[in-house]
Write a protein that holds these residues in place. Structure first.
Motif, PDB file in Angstrom:
ATOM      1  N   THR A  59       0.819  -1.220   0.000  1.00 48.82           N
ATOM      2  CA  THR A  59       0.000   0.000   0.000  1.00 48.82           C
ATOM      3  C   THR A  59       0.849   1.265   0.000  1.00 48.82           C
ATOM      4  O   THR A  59       0.324   2.363   0.124  1.00 48.82           O
ATOM      5  CB  THR A  59      -0.928   0.042   1.231  1.00 48.82           C
ATOM      6  OG1 THR A  59      -0.095   0.111   2.413  1.00 48.82           O
ATOM      7  CG2 THR A  59      -1.836  -1.171   1.312  1.00 48.82           C
ATOM      8  N   ALA A  60       2.162   1.116  -0.127  1.00 54.73           N
ATOM      9  CA  ALA A  60       3.036   2.297  -0.165  1.00 54.73           C
ATOM     10  C   ALA A  60       4.047   2.123  -1.288  1.00 54.73           C
ATOM     11  O   ALA A  60       4.790   1.130  -1.316  1.00 54.73           O
ATOM     12  CB  ALA A  60       3.766   2.471   1.160  1.00 54.73           C
ATOM     13  N   TYR A  61       4.051   3.054  -2.217  1.00 54.23           N
ATOM     14  CA  TYR A  61       4.980   2.984  -3.356  1.00 54.23           C
ATOM     15  C   TYR A  61       5.012   4.337  -4.044  1.00 54.23           C
ATOM     16  O   TYR A  61       4.206   5.226  -3.746  1.00 54.23           O
ATOM     17  CB  TYR A  61       4.574   1.871  -4.335  1.00 54.23           C
ATOM     18  CG  TYR A  61       3.126   1.905  -4.737  1.00 54.23           C
ATOM     19  CD1 TYR A  61       2.704   2.678  -5.808  1.00 54.23           C
ATOM     20  CD2 TYR A  61       2.173   1.178  -4.024  1.00 54.23           C
ATOM     21  CE1 TYR A  61       1.368   2.723  -6.174  1.00 54.23           C
ATOM     22  CE2 TYR A  61       0.825   1.218  -4.377  1.00 54.23           C
ATOM     23  CZ  TYR A  61       0.438   1.987  -5.457  1.00 54.23           C
ATOM     24  OH  TYR A  61      -0.887   2.042  -5.800  1.00 54.23           O
ATOM     25  N   ARG A  62       5.945   4.472  -4.983  1.00 56.64           N
ATOM     26  CA  ARG A  62       6.104   5.755  -5.690  1.00 56.64           C
ATOM     27  C   ARG A  62       5.130   5.835  -6.851  1.00 56.64           C
ATOM     28  O   ARG A  62       5.094   4.949  -7.715  1.00 56.64           O
ATOM     29  CB  ARG A  62       7.556   5.898  -6.169  1.00 56.64           C
ATOM     30  CG  ARG A  62       7.783   7.200  -6.924  1.00 56.64           C
ATOM     31  CD  ARG A  62       9.172   7.735  -6.732  1.00 56.64           C
ATOM     32  NE  ARG A  62       9.396   8.056  -5.317  1.00 56.64           N
ATOM     33  CZ  ARG A  62      10.509   8.599  -4.843  1.00 56.64           C
ATOM     34  NH1 ARG A  62      11.499   8.884  -5.656  1.00 56.64           N
ATOM     35  NH2 ARG A  62      10.630   8.865  -3.564  1.00 56.64           N
ATOM     36  N   LEU A  63       4.351   6.915  -6.871  1.00 54.07           N
ATOM     37  CA  LEU A  63       3.393   7.122  -7.953  1.00 54.07           C
ATOM     38  C   LEU A  63       3.972   7.955  -9.082  1.00 54.07           C
ATOM     39  O   LEU A  63       3.635   7.777 -10.245  1.00 54.07           O
ATOM     40  CB  LEU A  63       2.154   7.859  -7.421  1.00 54.07           C
ATOM     41  CG  LEU A  63       1.233   7.091  -6.492  1.00 54.07           C
ATOM     42  CD1 LEU A  63       0.151   8.011  -5.962  1.00 54.07           C
ATOM     43  CD2 LEU A  63       0.610   5.925  -7.235  1.00 54.07           C
TER      44      LEU A  63
END
Ligand code: SAH
Length: 403
Positions: free
Chosen positions: A104-108
């Protein structure tokens, strides 16, 4: 929808149009023959060759060595809301194709490498964190936050524009809520199914080293760590340690020079595996602690070296290379025969090739045979643009030392 007008023209020196034609997004001050117009930092300008041919549309910063950053190579492409939305949507589509099911956390948005120079956007659950690294992005950040909100429907958008590179652009540090509601503190995110508490307003970068996601899974796979004694140097909030603990590692020794992050690391590890009586959390300078371990004959099965950026400019390069070499030399001395070394550099100025040579020279001095099992790099949500090799900054080697 208003289209922004260009307020100036930068004419390049003869022969200096080649990188622009090859779609490198930066125009250096040394490449500019002359400029016309009265433009402010962040304004749009047209880049033309010496013979007046259109090359690109860019935003400008007269005070920076990187004089202009290119937004479009198409003379007919207007820079308006629709343009920014298209670029954001393109970045979004690419992430939808990645393996992020349990994450649920990553670079967009990865700045230049996503066609959005100077803009970083990271997703943490329902919150987005923006880093605005240039005058061109800083000026448009309110509008960009609205467009981001329309694309992703987050609960809130935070700004973490406290990166030191802003000083080169003549910008102060700025943090705060840009849109929506503030996130809880700490926020619990999932990465490959592992839970981490993240401090979005005070943590490093935008809160977490998202670029290591894939490497954590590779290095700390059960077959590498189960029952093994692990040394996790530059632990931060326990990125690698959590995977290792969840995969049945023996004692994990974590080192970091910051107390806050070690406390969070311990909480994160204990959430992953309740009984961890033999883990250590050592506060201090990694170089000193590793020397101490060497002097006391301590040995490990797996050593992870994930230091901060050592080379910030070309001038630092030699000193940085010595730092990497020392560190790897010490680590190699601490490994049991057949042990694993996972070693990284996030200095963009240190190429993968140079890094491998540094590790080689450390191995020669340590008198150890080393096999590379796998080269490692930044996760694919931090894409590298082929026409912009500067976007490749994280490199690593997973190595096995001889028996
Ligand atoms: N491996 C981590 C990220 C490491 S970032 C992860 O997976 O999340 C680099 C870390 O090195 C930071 O936490 C910083 O506090 C720490 N650090 C910087 N200089 C150090 C030093 N000289 N000794 C020990 N830790 C240091």
């Amino acid at each position: 929808m208003t289209t922004e007008l260009t307020t100036g023209v930068l004419t390049l020196k003869p022969g200096r149009e080649k990188p622009v034609l090859n779609r490198h997004p930066w125009v250096f001050s040394g490449a500019v023959h002359h400029s016309d117009g009265r433009y402010q930092p962040g304004d749009l300008v047209t880049i033309v060759s010496k013979d007046g041919r259109f090359l690109a549309t860019a935003y400008v910063n007269p005070h920076s060595q990187i004089r202009a950053r290119i937004l479009s190579w198409d003379a007919n492409e207007a820079i308006n809301d629709d343009f920014w939305q298209r670029r954001l949507h393109r970045a979004h589509r690419m992430r939808q194709e990645l393996d992020l099911d349990q994450t649920t956390a990553y670079r967009l948005v990865n700045a230049e490498a996503d066609g959005l120079p100077g803009l970083i956007v990271d997703r943490y659950n329902d919150y987005l964190v923006m880093q605005c690294l240039t005058q061109g992005i800083d000026r448009r950040k309110k509008r960009l936050a609205e467009l981001l909100a329309a694309e992703w429907q987050p609960a809130g958008i935070l700004e973490r524009s406290d990166a030191s590179v802003r000083a080169k652009e003549g910008l102060p540090e700025e943090n705060g809520l840009l849109w929506g509601t503030p996130p809880p503190d700490p926020l619990l995110i999932q990465e490959n199914g592992h839970t981490f508490a993240v401090d979005l307003s005070g943590g490093h970068k935008t809160g977490f080293y998202l670029d290591q996601r894939v490497n954590r899974a590779i290095v700390c796979a059960p077959r590498h760590v189960a029952g093994k004694e692990i040394l996790n140097v530059f632990a931060y909030t326990g990125g690698f340690a959590v995977y290792a603990a969840a995969h049945g590692a023996g004692p994990i020794t974590n080192i970091d020079s910051s107390l806050d992050v070690l406390e969070l690391a311990e909480q994160n590890v204990l959430r992953a595996a309740a009984e961890r009586p033999s883990d250590e959390y050592l506060l201090g300078d990694a170089f000193m602690i590793l020397r101490d371990f060497r002097d006391n004959g301590r040995q490990f099965d797996v050593v992870i070296l994930d230091p901060p950026k050592f080379a910030h400019s070309q001038r630092d390069l030699e000193r940085a290379a010595r730092g990497y070499k020392d560190l790897n030399w010490l680590a190699l001395r601490l490994l049991r025969p057949g042990g694993l070394l996972a070693t990284f550099s996030c200095s963009g100025l240190v190429s993968a090739d140079l890094f491998q040579k540094i590790v080689f020279s450390a191995a020669v001095d340590a008198g150890r045979d080393v096999q590379i099992l796998q080269p490692l790099a930044q996760a694919p949500d931090h894409p590298v643009l082929l026409s912009f090799p500067e976007s490749a900054y994280l490199k690593g080697l997973l190595c096995r030392v001889g028996e």
